[in-house]
Enzyme design. Structure first.
Site, mmCIF file in Angstrom:
data_model
loop_
_atom_site.group_PDB
_atom_site.id
_atom_site.type_symbol
_atom_site.label_atom_id
_atom_site.label_comp_id
_atom_site.label_asym_id
_atom_site.label_seq_id
_atom_site.Cartn_x
_atom_site.Cartn_y
_atom_site.Cartn_z
ATOM 1 C CB CYS A 403 -1.007 0.020 1.140
ATOM 2 S SG CYS A 403 -0.368 -0.445 2.755
ATOM 3 C CE1 TYR A 440 -2.669 -5.914 2.420
ATOM 4 C CE2 TYR A 440 -0.926 -4.285 2.584
ATOM 5 C CZ TYR A 440 -1.577 -5.279 1.869
ATOM 6 O OH TYR A 440 -1.161 -5.614 0.636
ATOM 7 N N PRO A 441 -4.710 -2.388 7.855
ATOM 8 C CG PRO A 441 -3.659 -1.460 9.728
ATOM 9 C CD PRO A 441 -3.458 -1.753 8.289
ATOM 10 N NE ARG A 443 -5.204 -2.214 0.967
ATOM 11 C CZ ARG A 443 -4.325 -2.468 0.020
ATOM 12 N NH1 ARG A 443 -4.172 -3.686 -0.444
ATOM 13 N NH2 ARG A 443 -3.589 -1.498 -0.461
ATOM 14 C CD GLU A 498 3.140 -3.950 -9.848
ATOM 15 O OE1 GLU A 498 2.428 -2.938 -9.861
ATOM 16 O OE2 GLU A 498 2.790 -5.039 -10.314
#
Lengths: 1208, 204
Positions: A403, A440-441, A443, A498
């Site tokens: 992220c 992520y939390p 998400r 990426e």
């Protein structure tokens, strides 16, 4: 059965006739009959008479049936019986087939490939049924390739709810020998019809119900950095009329909407001026150069909008938003004109400031500039990887930051690490901004990118929203790539966060350990985590990363990868969306075919995929669903087009507004082109035009219901120059004939991109500019500096190139030197100096062009230092430079150094005198003639030719103003005067057949023309044909064309002459030789006339050339004419000076076309002239052309067909 | 359908051409409506609907006429094949001209599907070209005439004797041409056009 036969037997004497012709209705004889029929058919041809089951209902025959219905019942029954009998026969004869179509009964509708008869045969052989007449009860599948629109619309009543399937379903089923699901084979028309309707409805409903505008203003084109521009500005009358406070309310509301549409734009409101001035501005500021490298930013800054601290901007913006929330409906009030292109004069210059998409889009350029040496590195290694692919030891690491957009922002806030955080451009309490990335939390709460802040907060009340921090992103991305490049030199950047690494070469290291080392270092350097996937190919590595996330790594071993069971297992359940290269559109398409996972995708045949999705995409899908990926690390996809499009807030008052806007758009596109280091040849201008009946769009300042119009043109030289772009755009815009008030969107796109070696470009610019500067400095006495490398013969085509280039420049034609120059000897094309032999002594020569009144005295003296053109001098090879320097006693070096430091601000105008130039060349040629012994080296000739070709090419293509004849004269002069001297030598050098040189002797080359003031040779026989042959085709044709008419007949003597030469380098096509070069207008692709017309003075011809590109099958004149008719042409008829000339050239074109086509395709000629006839009623121009060419047409028709063409 | 494989490509082309001519001529005759529609039946050829004569004599005439041309077409002697409609005075009223060009030097394999595609377009176009044609007077007559590039050597073969030289009346003036369809798909080129007497033609 017996009843049938007896009945038909009873039906009278006519029956015998009937059974003679058609299939017998008598079942007893069926087998023998059908055999007989078959033997009959062989002589008659396949389907000729085969199985036509419908006996005509002859009117003269009295029907034995009471009504039509009973007749059909009877008939169907017989057909069925017949089919059964045939089926039993065929299946008996061929026991290997299994009845895969059992229970399937097809009805074939309309024209299919394969034909219905073949489908019937398949049905016969594979246990299916075939119905001749549709019946809802008996038919199970309808087979067709195409349906008329009426049937599509009324699909239910047509099909009765039965599946409508393409014939390939049957074929594929037969091929795999089992019944396939028909779903993937559903007729495209249906498959694509349904979803578009549904998406249409959903997108319509959602904004209405939620008050959210999801119209995509921002398009990200495939492989391009094509982001939309937007502007917002206000009309004067609004502010006068409206009350400030209320108005402000609306504005804020509108801002909010704006931000909806495009998550990456920020609104700046000029606080002071907004309400008082007549023209108020609300700027949407986005800047494309944000991520360009520092240098170019430095350059751009002074020219474009001054930078504003983004923090204050955004905070201001937030303030604005927090002021109030107003009901949605106010924005839809009657006064909609307040935001538009009208008010803001600089709006395109204020763009893309805080665009995330733009950051990603332009990031690649930045990356490329940072690691410029990479592409070369890849090249040599690609071959290596081919080898290693065989040994199956390739190891690819895919590494992706977790992220990215969030973690970079929160790395300085350790307290936020475990909290749900999302990045969004605005934390407006209204909450209608879109979340761009969530950690992520967050998400875990179900928060996803693209979600509205409001919804996200509903899911997670303590969600922290942070704004972008582009500086940090840049910094981290750079660190990320620095680390990657440190470990591995084969890095393919996918995005700013990426990348793929090919670590095959690093044999000593375990890729798993390597990946962890890299991840560790990334974390240490940036404070952000990354995940890695390791596998044998890019696809599998990418998928591995997916499972590895967050902050982990996953290794798919080669064994696993290549044992198909494992991969299949893994892929089977994989949703399609996870595969790279499958986006929304493709996913949606596949979904419509009930394909959601790789496993399902694998069921579809490759051919079917390729047919439906295109060759490449089909193959990609097929491969990916099997875990196969042949891409090599390092293959960077080049962008195919660059452009900018604005579909929001476009409201023009008059043409001037439009032109102003177009200029701004051109500037933007030009910047983007330069940013990408490319130049383009094809320019497409797209316009969204309000439909007549469409009212003000529901979306504020949106484009609403629009017609999309586009025009495009292709220029011969790739360009990124603003002025050229502007000229082209203006021209393109002229084709539209739309009321500017109806325009709702404008986009300019550049395609057919050619990459520009940026350093070269810079050099070229410098030299051109300095050349211009020095030329203007010495405007009274211009110097033409030439360097003559004179070994035995120094052949120099000096400065011509440059001067032509300059000339074009002066006329606002951007010129660029040819990227591929013969043998690269013309020094990148920007020197304009050709040097045959660097070792030879150079003579610097000036020609005082001011007394260019025919005086051709040779001046062989060193010009004053100040008259030297530094641009030329600088681009001379170093040997020559040092020689020149010697001549000037060392002063030159200083001058060069000085000139390099000079700025680039001056642009002088230059006029150009081709005759003078050619005289210079003559003089040189003379001189070279006088000096003996002469032998022109091959390279000298070639270089000459290449240098001639260039200016001429430029002349003919770029400039309608230049009198082309001068150039041709010039060339012929060269051919005449220079080449003959070296003729013998050329012969030796160029001819592979030594003895064919005798052919040349017939060409008496006269040098008398030296004294001739007329620069055109009096006869072509003076021209060395061997040289002519070396010229490119177009050039040669032009050359001949430029000959005065009374000399033209001499060309014909050239034809046979040339045939005798057996010249190995003969480029000429046999046809053109035969026809005595008369058919040259239609040679080439695009044909010659297109280029000729394109540079014509007359709008009509230019328009017609444009039509060439518009028409689909462009080699046919008829389709071009069709296009011409379709396009409205009203004001083209204005008579002008070039009228007669244009009529003549069009006439010429038609004559040649007749000649070309009359023998083989009279239909085409006929169609053309009927179209011309139609055009002639509209346009006087075409009337004149038509009348002129018509007698010629009739004469040729008479000659070939013995009659006159009848044109009604 | 299964033509012999040992045929030369040229013979193969000629075979296709003859077959096509048979269908096309039948279509022309049907189009002109000389016979009642009941004399024809719908068939499928090259995957399009065409007409075939039901009357054996009519069918045989067309069939034998064009198949008699086969040896000449193979040699490349035939330039045009015309379907000529005469009035009662034996003066041509309308001619359908098939202009044939067979590239004799072509010797490679012919892609039959390409040819079929081109020829199919003829049949489709022909079926809709009624408006281009003239209304025939009643009691008219028609015949198939072939124009040769040179007179063929008289041989005693059975094939060739079907064709006899003709003294069909010609027009005095060059006719008016209305092209219907052209195709040129190497090695075969076929052009179909209509010929009508020019307005200046002396009326008899």
């Amino acid at each position: 059965m017996s009843l049938d036969s007896s009945r038909s037997a009873n039906s009278g004497p006519q029956n015998s006739k009937r059974s003679f012709n058609s299939n017998s209705s008598n079942n007893k004889d069926n087998s023998s009959n059908s055999k007989k029929r078959k033997s009959n058919q062989k002589t008659l041809g396949m389907a000729w008479g085969a199985n036509s089951l419908s006996t005509s209902r002859s009117s003269f025959r009295s029907s034995p049936y009471s009504d039509f219905g009973s007749y059909m019942v009877e008939k169907n029954r017989k057909l069925q019986n017949q089919f059964d009998a045939e089926a039993s026969n065929s299946s008996l004869s061929d026991t290997s087939t299994k009845p895969i179509f059992r229970g399937v009964s097809i009805f074939v509708d309309g024209f299919t490939v394969p034909s219905s008869q073949e489908l019937r045969r398949y049905m016969l052989n594979y246990g299916g049924r075939f119905e001749n007449y549709f019946s809802r009860h008996r038919v199970t599948h309808i087979i067709c390739s195409n349906l008329p629109d009426s049937k599509i619309k009324n699909i239910r009543s047509f099909s009765g709810g039965l599946p409508v399937v393409k014939p390939t379903w049957v074929l594929d089923s037969v091929a795999v020998n089992r019944l396939l699901s028909w779903v993937p084979y559903q007729l495209d028309q249906l498959a694509s019809n349904q979803p578009t309707l549904s998406t249409f409805f959903t997108s319509k409903i959602s904004p209405a119900s939620e008050g959210v505008f999801t119209d995509a203003i921002c398009e990200v084109k495939h492989g391009t950095e094509d982001l939309c521009l937007k502007d917002a500005s206000k009309d004067a009358k609004f502010s006068e009329a409206g009350e400030p406070s209320e108005w402000r309310k609306k504005i804020t509301e509108e801002h909010d909407e704006l931000m909806h549409g495009n998550t990456n734009s920020k609104v700046i409101e000029e606080p002071s001026s907004s309400y008082s001035e007549a023209s108020q501005e609300v700027k949407v500021v986005e800047r494309s150069n944000l991520v360009q490298d520092d240098e170019s930013r430095e350059n751009n800054r002074p020219q474009y909008c001054p930078e504003q601290p983004s923090a204050s901007v955004s905070s201001h913006c937030f303030d604005n938003h927090s002021v109030k929330e107003s009901p949605h409906s106010t924005a839809l009030g009657p006064l909609k004109q307040c935001h538009s292109t009208l008010g803001d004069p600089n709006f395109v210059e204020n763009y893309f400031k805080n665009s995330r998409l733009h950051f990603i889009g332009t990031w690649r350029n930045r990356y490329r500039k940072r690691f410029p040496s990479l592409p070369n590195g890849f090249k040599c290694m690609n071959s290596h990887s081919d080898v290693s692919a065989d040994t199956q030891k390739t190891a690819i690491i895919h590494i992706d930051m977790d992220c990215f957009f969030v973690s970079v922002v929160i790395r300085s806030h350790p307290e936020l690490h475990d909290k749900p955080v999302a990045v969004c451009h605005s934390d407006n309490p209204k909450g209608t901004a879109e979340i761009s990335s969530a950690n992520y939390p967050a998400r875990d709460y179900g928060i996803r990118a693209g979600m509205f802040v409001r919804d996200a907060k509903a899911l997670c009340t303590h969600l922290v929203i942070l704004p972008y921090n582009f500086e940090a992103y840049e910094e981290v991305a750079d660190q990320f790539y620095n680390i990657l490049h440190k470990y591995c030199n084969r890095v393919q950047a996918v995005s700013c966060d990426e990348a793929f690494l090919d670590v095959t070469d690093l044999e000593g290291e375990d890729p798993k350990l390597l990946a962890s080392a890299i991840r560790k270092e990334i974390f240490e350097a940036t404070g952000c985590t990354a995940s890695a996937g390791i596998a044998v190919n890019m696809l599998m590595a990418h998928l591995a990363t997916r499972t590895a996330k967050p902050n982990g790594q996953c290794y798919i071993s080669p064994e696993r990868c290549f044992s198909h069971l494992q991969v299949d297992e893994y892929l089977d359940q994989l949703p399609l969306k996870a595969l790279p290269g499958i986006g929304h559109v493709l996913e949606e398409k596949l979904k419509n075919r009930n394909v959601r996972t790789c496993g399902q995708l694998r069921m579809i045949s490759k051919g079917s995929l390729q047919k439906d999705f295109g060759f490449k995409t089909g193959e990609m899908l097929w491969n990916y669903s099997r875990g196969v990926d042949n891409r090599l690390v390092g293959t960077i996809q080049e962008s195919k087009s660059v452009g900018a499009e604005v579909n929001w807030g476009i409201r023009f008052r008059d043409l001037q507004d439009t032109q102003h806007f177009l200029l701004d758009l051109c500037k933007e596109v030009s910047l983007r082109l330069q940013g990408c280091g490319v130049q383009g040849r094809t320019f497409t201008l797209k316009i969204k035009k309000r439909r007549k009946d469409a009212g003000e769009p529901a979306k504020y300042m949106g484009c609403g219901d629009c017609e999309n119009l586009s025009h495009s043109t292709t220029v011969p030289l790739a360009t990124d120059d603003v002025e050229v772009l502007q000229r082209i755009t203006k021209q393109l815009f002229g084709f539209f004939h739309v009321d500017v008030k109806d325009i709702r969107g404008v986009g300019l796109q550049v395609s057919r991109l050619e990459s520009v070696d940026t350093s070269k470009q810079v050099l070229e610019r410098n030299s051109l500019k300095s050349w211009l500067m020095s030329a203007s400095a010495s405007s009274e006495e211009r110097c033409d500096v030439s360097s003559i490398a004179k070994d035995r013969v120094g052949t120099v085509i000096v400065f011509i190139k440059l001067r032509y280039a300059l000339y074009c420049q002066a006329k606002n034609f951007h010129c660029c030197t040819p990227t591929t120059n013969t043998e690269g000897k013309s020094m990148g094309g920007n020197s304009g100096v050709l040097c045959t032999d660097p070792v030879g002594n150079s003579v610097l020569r000036t020609n005082n062009t001011s007394n260019g009144d025919g005086c051709s005295n040779q001046i062989l003296s060193i010009p004053q230092l100040c008259h030297l053109d530094m641009g030329v001098v600088e681009s001379l090879p170093s040997e020559l430079q040092s020689e020149l320097n010697e001549m000037y006693g060392g002063k030159l070096v200083d001058l060069i150094a000085k000139s390099k430091g000079q700025g680039e601000n001056s642009t002088g105008s230059l006029c150009f005198h081709p005759p003078e130039l050619s005289k210079v060349a003559i003089e040189e040629a003379e001189r070279s003639h006088n000096s003996d012994p002469i032998s022109l080296s091959r390279t000298a000739v070639e270089m000459m030719l290449s240098s001639i070709v260039f200016p001429v090419g430029m002349m003919t293509l770029c400039s309608p103003i230049i009198c082309a004849e001068n150039v041709f004269c010039f060339i012929i002069d060269i051919i005449l005067f220079v080449v003959p001297k070296g003729k013998q030598h050329i012969l030796e050098e160029l001819q592979t057949v030594p003895d064919s040189g005798t052919g040349f002797n017939s060409n008496a080359i006269s040098i008398q023309a030296l004294d001739n003031n007329d620069l055109m040779p009096s006869s072509l026989s003076q021209v060395d044909t061997s040289v002519l042959q070396q010229l490119p085709e177009e050039l040669r044709a032009d050359l001949f064309e430029s000959l005065p008419a009374h000399r033209r007949q001499e060309i014909s003597t050239l034809g046979p002459n040339r045939d005798n030469l057996h010249h190995p380098l003969c480029i000429n096509q046999p046809e053109s030789t035969d026809s005595g070069l008369t058919n040259n207008l239609w040679i080439g692709n695009p044909p010659l006339w297109v280029d000729k017309f394109k540079v014509s003075n007359l709008l009509m011809l230019r328009f017609f050339a444009d039509m060439y590109y518009k028409s689909k099958s462009a080699e046919n004149l008829s389709s071009i004419l069709q296009c011409t008719i379709a396009e409205s042409l009203h004001p083209l008829d204005a008579k002008c000076d070039a009228w007669n000339e244009a009529v003549h050239s069009f006439n010429e074109l038609l004559m040649e076309y007749i000649k070309l086509k009359i023998v083989v395709d009279i239909e085409e000629i006929y169609v053309c002239f009927r179209l011309l006839r139609r055009l002639s009623t509209k346009s006087e121009f075409f009337l004149e052309v038509y009348n002129l060419v018509f007698p010629h047409l009739q004469a040729s028709v008479d000659e070939n067909y013995g009659g006159n063409l009848h044109i009604p | 359908m299964e033509r012999k494989d040992n045929q030369s490509p040229r013979g193969h082309i000629a075979g296709i051409l003859v077959e096509f001519l048979e269908v096309a001529i039948t279509s022309v005759v049907f189009l002109k409506g000389i016979y009642s529609p009941g004399a024809f039946e719908r068939r499928r050829y090259m995957n399009v609907v065409v007409q075939r004569a039901r009357h054996p004599q009519l069918r045989d005439y067309i069939h034998s006429a064009v198949s008699g041309l086969l040896p000449f077409i193979e040699k490349g002697l035939v330039e045009r094949v015309a379907v000529i409609f005469f009035n009662t005075d034996n003066i041509p009223v309308e001619r359908f001209m098939f202009k044939l060009t067979v590239n004799q030097s072509f010797d490679s394999k012919v892609e039959e599907s390409d040819l079929e595609f081109s020829l199919r377009s003829f049949l489709i176009k022909l079926s809709v070209s009624q408006p281009l044609t003239k209304v025939l007077p009643c009691d008219c007559r028609w015949e198939i005439t072939a124009y040769f590039r040179s007179l063929p050597q008289v041989r005693n073969s059975k094939d060739t004797e079907l064709w006899i030289s003709t003294d069909t009346k010609q027009w005095q003036q060059p006719p008016l041409i209305t092209p219907i369809k052209s195709m040129n798909s190497e090695p075969l080129g076929v052009q179909l056009f209509l010929e009508h007497p020019s307005p200046s033609e002396p009326k008899s």
